[in-house]
Design an enzyme around this catalytic site. Sequence first.
Site, short mmCIF file in Angstrom:
data_model
loop_
_atom_site.label_atom_id
_atom_site.label_comp_id
_atom_site.label_asym_id
_atom_site.label_seq_id
_atom_site.Cartn_x
_atom_site.Cartn_y
_atom_site.Cartn_z
CG ASP A 146 93.63 126.73 71.35
OD1 ASP A 146 93.67 125.49 71.31
OD2 ASP A 146 94.20 127.42 72.20
CG HIS A 147 91.45 131.37 65.35
ND1 HIS A 147 91.68 131.67 64.02
CD2 HIS A 147 90.28 131.98 65.67
CE1 HIS A 147 90.70 132.43 63.56
NE2 HIS A 147 89.84 132.63 64.53
#
Lengths: 171, 131
Positions: free
Chosen positions: A33-34
């Site tokens: 997600d990053h």
Amino acid sequence: MRWYWIDRFIEFESGRYAKAVKNVSLAEEHLHDHFPGYPIMPPSLIIEGVAQTAGLLVGEYNQFKMKVVLAKVPRAVFYHEAKPGDTLIYTATIDAIHPHGAAVHATSHLGDKLQAELELVFAHLGDEFAGRQLFRPGTLTHMMRILRAYEVGRAADGSPLVEPPDDRDAP
Amino acid sequence: MLTKEEIYQKVREVLMDALAVDEEEVRPDATLVGDLGAESIDFLDIVFKLEKAFNIKIPRGELFPEDILTNPQFVKDGKFTEAGLEELRKRMPFAELDQFARNPLVQDFANLLTVADMCRFVELKLQQQGG
């Protein structure tokens, strides 16, 4: 589950400096997600890993008898992104250690490249926290063992670093 | 031996670095807490940075004799007693205490120190250590 943001120590000299490895892996969920489609190690978690390296170094100096907390990050500058497959080497050096805390400077290297530079201030919690427990007894020496600090560590006099008995751990 | 001006410049640099404030904010009469926004943990950082900048040792409680606050002989009903003020003058010869002494509320104690006080503190330390 534990909050480990380093994989192992490769050098550890009591009261002076410690060097730890962080292998960045795409198996770490936070990288999914990053950011979506562009995985990079969050700088905040690099700070956490450096703080673990430095915090264990500071705690070990007093055989984990003091309550050591990260109090301030006066400086954290990042020069390069760290991506899956990268190996970061964190080096933390004690500048000063007092009854009330410690000042540490640290670097993160990606191969030969300086990836980040940091300054950290740790506080030793005082009597107002007497009777409160930050960690269960044995937690920090357990962490030191998992991170292989006792395999590579040296005491201040150069002799091998010895694990303290459990009852001296975690006030 | 550093001149007063050199000490002032170095103290300013330490405070600008530790508190992330601009040069023009760090005036001699600025208070560390009220004007420059220092929090308690910043004092630890400031102590380490002053030690490094001036090559001095600052034992716990020397800059900020917090043990006085918990002594009932020195503090009563949220105010410093005469004995407490006397103790402060003895332990903090670098601090400008006259104005504070007019209404010595414990709650105002944390906001006592100014940039000029910090400079005097360093001057005294350097004199003590023969620097």
